[in-house]
Design an enzyme around this catalytic site. Structure first.
Site, PDB file in Angstrom:
ATOM      1  N   TYR A 139      -9.095 -27.401 -40.096  1.00 58.15           N
ATOM      2  CA  TYR A 139      -8.410 -27.245 -38.803  1.00 58.15           C
ATOM      3  C   TYR A 139      -6.986 -26.675 -39.016  1.00 58.15           C
ATOM      4  CZ  TYR A 139      -6.818 -28.720 -34.113  1.00 58.15           C
ATOM      5  OH  TYR A 139      -6.315 -28.759 -32.826  1.00 58.15           O
ATOM      6  N   LYS A 182      -5.471 -23.182 -37.589  1.00 54.45           N
ATOM      7  CA  LYS A 182      -4.327 -23.164 -36.664  1.00 54.45           C
ATOM      8  C   LYS A 182      -3.105 -22.483 -37.283  1.00 54.45           C
ATOM      9  CE  LYS A 182      -6.355 -25.210 -33.201  1.00 54.45           C
ATOM     10  NZ  LYS A 182      -6.613 -24.490 -31.948  1.00 54.45           N
TER      11      LYS A 182
HETATM   12  P1  NAP Z   1     -11.732 -30.321 -25.844  1.00 54.53           P
HETATM   13  O1  NAP Z   1     -11.424 -31.237 -24.719  1.00 54.53           O
HETATM   14  O2  NAP Z   1     -12.682 -30.742 -26.899  1.00 54.53           O
HETATM   15  O3  NAP Z   1     -12.180 -28.914 -25.227  1.00 54.53           O
HETATM   16  C1  NAP Z   1     -12.550 -27.870 -26.069  1.00 54.53           C
HETATM   17  C2  NAP Z   1     -12.956 -26.682 -25.254  1.00 54.53           C
HETATM   18  O4  NAP Z   1     -13.292 -25.622 -26.150  1.00 54.53           O
HETATM   19  C3  NAP Z   1     -14.158 -26.947 -24.381  1.00 54.53           C
HETATM   20  O5  NAP Z   1     -13.975 -26.309 -23.146  1.00 54.53           O
HETATM   21  C4  NAP Z   1     -15.294 -26.290 -25.159  1.00 54.53           C
HETATM   22  O6  NAP Z   1     -16.323 -25.768 -24.306  1.00 54.53           O
HETATM   23  C5  NAP Z   1     -14.568 -25.117 -25.787  1.00 54.53           C
HETATM   24  N1  NAP Z   1     -15.267 -24.557 -26.932  1.00 54.53           N
HETATM   25  C6  NAP Z   1     -15.574 -25.161 -28.114  1.00 54.53           C
HETATM   26  N2  NAP Z   1     -16.255 -24.305 -28.903  1.00 54.53           N
HETATM   27  C7  NAP Z   1     -16.357 -23.137 -28.207  1.00 54.53           C
HETATM   28  C8  NAP Z   1     -16.943 -21.871 -28.476  1.00 54.53           C
HETATM   29  N3  NAP Z   1     -17.557 -21.629 -29.633  1.00 54.53           N
HETATM   30  N4  NAP Z   1     -16.892 -20.904 -27.509  1.00 54.53           N
HETATM   31  C9  NAP Z   1     -16.278 -21.143 -26.330  1.00 54.53           C
HETATM   32  N5  NAP Z   1     -15.692 -22.318 -26.011  1.00 54.53           N
HETATM   33  C10 NAP Z   1     -15.741 -23.302 -26.945  1.00 54.53           C
HETATM   34  O7  NAP Z   1     -10.406 -29.926 -26.641  1.00 54.53           O
HETATM   35  P2  NAP Z   1      -8.862 -29.892 -26.217  1.00 54.53           P
HETATM   36  O8  NAP Z   1      -8.217 -31.077 -26.806  1.00 54.53           O
HETATM   37  O9  NAP Z   1      -8.708 -29.567 -24.789  1.00 54.53           O
HETATM   38  O10 NAP Z   1      -8.405 -28.648 -27.114  1.00 54.53           O
HETATM   39  C11 NAP Z   1      -8.131 -27.357 -26.594  1.00 54.53           C
HETATM   40  C12 NAP Z   1      -7.354 -26.586 -27.641  1.00 54.53           C
HETATM   41  O11 NAP Z   1      -6.129 -27.259 -27.915  1.00 54.53           O
HETATM   42  C13 NAP Z   1      -8.080 -26.479 -28.982  1.00 54.53           C
HETATM   43  O12 NAP Z   1      -7.860 -25.207 -29.546  1.00 54.53           O
HETATM   44  C14 NAP Z   1      -7.419 -27.553 -29.818  1.00 54.53           C
HETATM   45  O13 NAP Z   1      -7.501 -27.263 -31.192  1.00 54.53           O
HETATM   46  C15 NAP Z   1      -5.998 -27.456 -29.305  1.00 54.53           C
HETATM   47  N6  NAP Z   1      -5.196 -28.659 -29.551  1.00 54.53           N
HETATM   48  C16 NAP Z   1      -5.552 -29.858 -29.013  1.00 54.53           C
HETATM   49  C17 NAP Z   1      -4.758 -30.976 -29.285  1.00 54.53           C
HETATM   50  C18 NAP Z   1      -5.073 -32.320 -28.716  1.00 54.53           C
HETATM   51  O14 NAP Z   1      -4.375 -33.301 -29.079  1.00 54.53           O
HETATM   52  N7  NAP Z   1      -6.039 -32.471 -27.830  1.00 54.53           N
HETATM   53  C19 NAP Z   1      -3.636 -30.854 -30.100  1.00 54.53           C
HETATM   54  C20 NAP Z   1      -3.322 -29.612 -30.636  1.00 54.53           C
HETATM   55  C21 NAP Z   1      -4.105 -28.514 -30.352  1.00 54.53           C
HETATM   56  P3  NAP Z   1     -17.624 -26.629 -23.913  1.00 54.53           P
HETATM   57  O15 NAP Z   1     -17.200 -27.610 -22.875  1.00 54.53           O
HETATM   58  O16 NAP Z   1     -18.541 -25.603 -23.393  1.00 54.53           O
HETATM   59  O17 NAP Z   1     -18.070 -27.293 -25.202  1.00 54.53           O
END
Ligand code: NAP
Length: 257
Positions: A165, A169
């Protein structure tokens, strides 16, 4: 919010990847609230994903704004090409791309499978590469564009159990800086946002004691909400951020201040 900010994205077309839930959903709702037409991407791997994406679009339409669902696996070049075409066929252009789709497959390096490495790199880094490459064509035609890549603090400082990861990133940050340099002369800005701990499905699965330990390290004494990140993305997508490019902006409640 000042009156001129209320509809400051009116006339803009945005594509948000992974917008069916979590941060992507909050970003889609925020950009639409500011007047942008929003393409809500999701991937058809789990059965309920389309329902989630449809619900986001319905919420936007209920606000009296425009949105569409676009299904595509961001790892798949042909699917991304078709998704971008679907948006430009309907709305004529893409002004704003938010590369948000992302996954984690956490484990220590010595236990990591090749599949866990490839899945994370392909979704988080290759996905952003493909979406950017195809969406840029429209932005270059109009000499205006905003690309916002959702990285992570892990991409800046690393983390135990997250080498795949962190590499994805960190790579996304280097990609951001390179494309910002390539596209500056076309009035296209490219920035990265590096969230800390944000409450979503991705972080829900952590054990309670791990969450407590993380909370104790956050100066603002709360976890981030997807809406906190959406505010920053909306600013970077706006005219007001027109002289900011190639930057990584951390949004983590002060952990890495
Ligand atoms: P999440 O709730 O797990 O949502 C992930 C999203 O990505 C979902 O809409 C999923 O779609 C989509 N996705 C996954 N694989 C995909 C693919 N191959 N093609 C198209 N869409 C895909 O995650 P989140 O926490 O909101 O994270 C969003 C972003 O923020 C990510 O890049 C994550 O690394 C980053 N981030 C999150 C955090 C945190 O604390 N949450 C911190 C730092 C960075 P489906 O619903 O169709 O599966």
């Amino acid at each position: 919010m000042s009156e001129d900010q209320v509809m400051e994205l009116a006339g803009r077309v945005a594509l948000v990847t992974g917008a069916s839930r979590g941060i992507g959903k909050a970003v889609a709702l925020k950009l639409a609230g500011l007047g942008a037409k929003v393409a809500v991407n999701y991937v058809a791997i789990e059965a309920n994903n389309k329902v989630d994406a449809d619900n986001v679009v319905e919420s936007i339409i209920r606000l009296g704004k425009e949105a569409m669902v676009v299904e595509a696996d961001v790892r798949d070049s042909e699917a991304v090409r078709a998704m971008v075409e679907q948006v430009t066929d309907k709305w004529g252009k893409i002004d704003i791309l938010v590369n948000n789709a992302g996954i984690n497959r956490d484990t220590l390096l010595l236990r990591m499978s090749d599949e866990a490495w490839d899945d994370v790199i392909n979704t988080n880094l290759r996905g952003a590469y493909l979406c950017t490459k195809f969406a840029l064509r429209s932005m270059m035609r109009q000499d205006w564009g905003r690309i916002i890549n959702i990285s992570s603090v892990t991409g800046l400082v690393g983390n135990v159990g997250q080498s795949n990861y962190a590499a994805s990133k960190g790579g996304l940050i280097a990609f951001t800086k390179s494309i910002a340099r390539e596209m500056g002369s076309r009035n296209i800005t490219v920035n990265a946002v590096a969230p800390g701990f944000i409450i979503t499905g991705m972080t829900d699965k952590l054990p309670a004691e791990r969450k407590e330990a993380i909370l104790a390290m956050i100066p603002l004494r709360r976890f981030g909400q997807p809406e906190d990140v959406a505010e920053l993305v909306a600013f970077l997508a706006s005219e007001r951020a027109g002289y900011i490019t190639g930057q990584v902006i951390t949004i983590d409640g002060g952990v890495f201040a």
